[in-house]
Write an enzyme that holds these catalytic residues in place. Structure first.
Site, PDB file in Angstrom:
ATOM      1  N   ASN A 223      -0.022  -6.507  12.427  1.00  0.00           N
ATOM      2  CA  ASN A 223       0.483  -7.116  11.188  1.00  0.00           C
ATOM      3  C   ASN A 223       1.627  -8.061  11.537  1.00  0.00           C
ATOM      4  OD1 ASN A 223       3.125  -5.656  11.001  1.00  0.00           O
ATOM      5  ND2 ASN A 223       1.770  -3.872  10.889  1.00  0.00           N
ATOM      6  N   ASP A 291      -1.659   1.213   8.701  1.00  0.00           N
ATOM      7  CA  ASP A 291      -2.168   2.339   7.918  1.00  0.00           C
ATOM      8  C   ASP A 291      -3.439   2.915   8.535  1.00  0.00           C
ATOM      9  OD1 ASP A 291      -0.209   2.482   5.939  1.00  0.00           O
ATOM     10  OD2 ASP A 291      -1.050   0.730   4.921  1.00  0.00           O
ATOM     11  N   LYS A 301     -15.499  -4.300  25.986  1.00  0.00           N
ATOM     12  CA  LYS A 301     -15.399  -5.318  24.935  1.00  0.00           C
ATOM     13  C   LYS A 301     -16.647  -5.289  24.050  1.00  0.00           C
ATOM     14  CE  LYS A 301     -14.704 -10.175  24.194  1.00  0.00           C
ATOM     15  NZ  LYS A 301     -14.865 -11.510  24.726  1.00  0.00           N
ATOM     16  N   PRO A 319      -1.351   8.676  11.064  1.00  0.00           N
ATOM     17  CA  PRO A 319      -0.351   9.608  10.501  1.00  0.00           C
ATOM     18  C   PRO A 319       0.752   8.808   9.810  1.00  0.00           C
ATOM     19  CG  PRO A 319      -0.137   9.446  12.899  1.00  0.00           C
ATOM     20  CD  PRO A 319      -1.392   8.718  12.524  1.00  0.00           C
ATOM     21  N   ASP A 320       1.305   9.357   8.728  1.00  0.00           N
ATOM     22  CA  ASP A 320       2.441   8.712   8.061  1.00  0.00           C
ATOM     23  C   ASP A 320       3.715   9.327   8.649  1.00  0.00           C
ATOM     24  OD1 ASP A 320       4.553   8.092   6.249  1.00  0.00           O
ATOM     25  OD2 ASP A 320       3.021   7.472   4.811  1.00  0.00           O
ATOM     26  N   ILE A 321       4.391   8.548   9.475  1.00  0.00           N
ATOM     27  CA  ILE A 321       5.541   9.078  10.234  1.00  0.00           C
ATOM     28  C   ILE A 321       6.659   9.487   9.286  1.00  0.00           C
ATOM     29  CG2 ILE A 321       7.183   8.544  12.079  1.00  0.00           C
ATOM     30  CD1 ILE A 321       5.109   6.384  13.001  1.00  0.00           C
ATOM     31  N   PHE A 338      11.404   2.181   4.295  1.00  0.00           N
ATOM     32  CA  PHE A 338      11.366   0.810   3.793  1.00  0.00           C
ATOM     33  C   PHE A 338      10.046   0.622   3.065  1.00  0.00           C
ATOM     34  CE2 PHE A 338      14.598  -2.335   5.238  1.00  0.00           C
ATOM     35  CZ  PHE A 338      15.535  -1.413   5.660  1.00  0.00           C
ATOM     36  N   LYS A 352       6.978   6.123  -3.911  1.00  0.00           N
ATOM     37  CA  LYS A 352       6.991   6.354  -2.468  1.00  0.00           C
ATOM     38  C   LYS A 352       8.072   7.361  -2.070  1.00  0.00           C
ATOM     39  CE  LYS A 352       5.193   2.750  -0.650  1.00  0.00           C
ATOM     40  NZ  LYS A 352       5.007   1.398  -0.171  1.00  0.00           N
ATOM     41  N   LYS A 356       6.846  10.619  -0.061  1.00  0.00           N
ATOM     42  CA  LYS A 356       7.182  10.739   1.352  1.00  0.00           C
ATOM     43  C   LYS A 356       8.358  11.672   1.617  1.00  0.00           C
ATOM     44  CE  LYS A 356       5.128   6.393   2.510  1.00  0.00           C
ATOM     45  NZ  LYS A 356       4.685   5.703   3.703  1.00  0.00           N
TER      46      LYS A 356
HETATM   47  O1  C5P Z   1       3.290   3.461   2.527  1.00  0.00           O
HETATM   48  P1  C5P Z   1       4.055   2.322   3.096  1.00  0.00           P
HETATM   49  O2  C5P Z   1       3.463   1.790   4.363  1.00  0.00           O
HETATM   50  O3  C5P Z   1       4.347   1.194   2.135  1.00  0.00           O
HETATM   51  O4  C5P Z   1       5.470   2.956   3.439  1.00  0.00           O
HETATM   52  C1  C5P Z   1       6.444   2.263   4.113  1.00  0.00           C
HETATM   53  C2  C5P Z   1       7.421   3.197   4.746  1.00  0.00           C
HETATM   54  O5  C5P Z   1       6.743   4.275   5.369  1.00  0.00           O
HETATM   55  C3  C5P Z   1       8.194   2.528   5.858  1.00  0.00           C
HETATM   56  O6  C5P Z   1       9.456   3.169   5.948  1.00  0.00           O
HETATM   57  C4  C5P Z   1       7.346   2.797   7.070  1.00  0.00           C
HETATM   58  O7  C5P Z   1       8.104   2.752   8.256  1.00  0.00           O
HETATM   59  C5  C5P Z   1       6.842   4.190   6.776  1.00  0.00           C
HETATM   60  N1  C5P Z   1       5.518   4.473   7.326  1.00  0.00           N
HETATM   61  C6  C5P Z   1       5.380   5.382   8.340  1.00  0.00           C
HETATM   62  N2  C5P Z   1       4.133   5.694   8.835  1.00  0.00           N
HETATM   63  C7  C5P Z   1       3.032   5.131   8.303  1.00  0.00           C
HETATM   64  C8  C5P Z   1       3.150   4.189   7.270  1.00  0.00           C
HETATM   65  C9  C5P Z   1       4.401   3.884   6.801  1.00  0.00           C
HETATM   66  O8  C5P Z   1       6.401   5.888   8.812  1.00  0.00           O
HETATM   67  N3  C5P Z   1       1.846   5.446   8.802  1.00  0.00           N
END
Ligand code: C5P
Length: 414
Positions: A223, A291, A301, A319-321, A338, A352, A356
């Site tokens: 991105n 995501d 390749k 995973p969502d850190i 953020f 959010k 989260k």
């Molecule tokens: O859900 P979204 O991507 O908009 O959320 C943004 C926030 O979540 C940011 O703080 C980003 O660093 C964190 N994030 C994360 N792991 C992910 C997706 C987002 O820590 N897989």
């Protein structure tokens, strides 16, 4: 009282940077005594070090005159900190194994003072299993090891292994010696209100940049995150006196002074680095984590077959850190996320926050050119409501945010 550094210079091309390091430390009022290994003398001379340190420069273990005037055991203990810069793969291997076959390594084995090693070597040597083992051993032994920079190397290769810049090493030395903060040369006035180092004694963890998710050996999902805001936040936290760990996705930005940087590529690597860095007092998750990743990155390749069929790409969620930290047994006292939004900014940020388990969401409007730009207009969404800041340079957003982090942490923890 004057702080003293014993600077051991081993034989790498980066040794020239250590002359500048001496100059910077002397400027901060630190006394520096230098020891050169035999191969270091091929890169820098005892004369230039003698002039810069205004002290005798030590070299040979069995120099009778030196030994009579000041024994090597004493030499290793008169300093407040021993710094090995550059630390070659060779001296790191000796240190990890307790080998003492010259003055430098004998001093390292005899010292009872903290040791900071600043590695500098070719990228392949840095990634070699033997060096990985030695670094892990040194860290387990309590040696502070600075992370090398990435970039072009003297040998023409590209990658990790460059010695950090002298300013960054000097900042790390200042932190380990607990020297008062140097004024930020850019600001011309103190950054922070109240005490000069409002985050002293705190560990601040920051993620920054994008992640790259491999599709096959040559392609990846990415991105447009530049990493600028996260790097500015890490720099501001260090200026505020914090110990800072910056987990960075693939970006070409210099490591801010006084910051420990861990480079990662993928979301899963970022999660592992974040968890390994815990505990932290505050975590500021600025990275634009992908995501999705490919369900199975191909070993070879991928080839198109001309049939016009959709690409064989299946994506799975990463995973969502941030969310994982929100529920973590070692959850930081202050957890900040953020959110890049293009519409209904406050509403989405609020959702959010709950989803989260963060304390604040810093929502920014990315409908303009925020990604890659130098300014940011943010809204801090928390349980207390929304605070909106003017459009500010990313550095100013970072400084202001760290002031708010410091105030909140002292209210919560002190
Ligand atoms: O859900 P979204 O991507 O908009 O959320 C943004 C926030 O979540 C940011 O703080 C980003 O660093 C964190 N994030 C994360 N792991 C992910 C997706 C987002 O820590 N897989």
């Amino acid at each position: 009282m004057t702080k003293r550094v014993l600077l051991i210079i081993s034989g790498g091309i980066a040794a020239y940077k250590s002359l500048e390091l001496v100059r910077l430390l002397r400027k901060r009022g630190v006394a520096v005594r230098a020891v050169l290994t035999q191969s270091a003398e091929k890169f820098v001379t005892p004369l230039s070090l003698g002039v810069l340190t205004e002290d005798h420069v030590f070299g040979q273990l069995f120099d009778l005159k030196e030994e009579r005037e000041i024994g090597h055991i004493q030499l290793s203990r008169q300093a407040d900190l021993v710094v090995v810069a550059p630390a070659t793969a060779n001296i790191l291997a000796k240190m990890a194994n307790g080998i003492a076959d010259d003055l430098a390594t004998t001093l390292l084995l005899a010292t009872d003072k903290p040791v900071l090693a600043v590695p500098a070597m070719n990228v392949r040597m840095w990634h070699h299993a033997a060096t990985r083992r030695n670094i892990a051993q040194l860290q387990a032994d309590g040696v502070h090891v600075m992370e090398p920079d990435s970039g072009e190397m003297a040998c023409g290769e590209f990658g990790k292994g460059r010695m950090p810049e002298p300013e960054a090493i000097a900042a790390e030395v200042a932190r380990l010696l607990a020297l008062p903060l140097a004024a930020d040369p850019l600001a011309g006035q103190p950054d922070f209100e109240g005490p000069d180092a409002p985050l002293a004694g705190r560990h601040v963890l920051v993620t920054a940049g994008p992640t790259h998710e491999p599709i096959d050996p040559v392609r990846y999902i990415a991105n447009r995150s530049s990493g600028k805001q996260g790097f500015a936040i890490a720099a501001a936290a260090a200026r505020a006196g914090a110990r800072v760990t910056l987990v960075a996705g693939p970006v070409h930005l210099p490591t801010p002074a006084g910051v420990r940087r861990i480079d990662v590529e993928t979301a899963r690597e970022m999660l592992a680095a974040v968890e390994a860095a815990l505990p932290a007092d505050a975590a500021i998750m600025v990275a634009a984590v992908a995501d999705w990743r490919t369900a199975d990155a191909a070993d070879q390749k991928l080839k198109k077959d001309g049939s016009g069929k959709p690409a064989p790409l299946a994506l799975v969620e990463n995973p969502d850190i941030l969310a994982k930290l929100g529920k973590h047994a070692k959850r930081p006292a202050l957890l900040v996320g953020f959110a890049a939004e293009t519409q209904k900014i406050a509403e989405h940020a609020q959702a959010k926050l709950t989803r989260k388990g963060a304390d604040w969401i810093v929502a920014n409007d990315v409908s303009g050119d925020v990604m890659g730009g130098d300014t940011n207009s943010v809204h801090i969404v928390s349980g207390d409501g929304i605070e909106s800041w003017d459009n500010l340079p990313k550095d100013a957003v970072a400084t202001r945010l760290m002031q708010k982090v410091a105030d909140t942490l002292s209210a919560r923890l002190d």
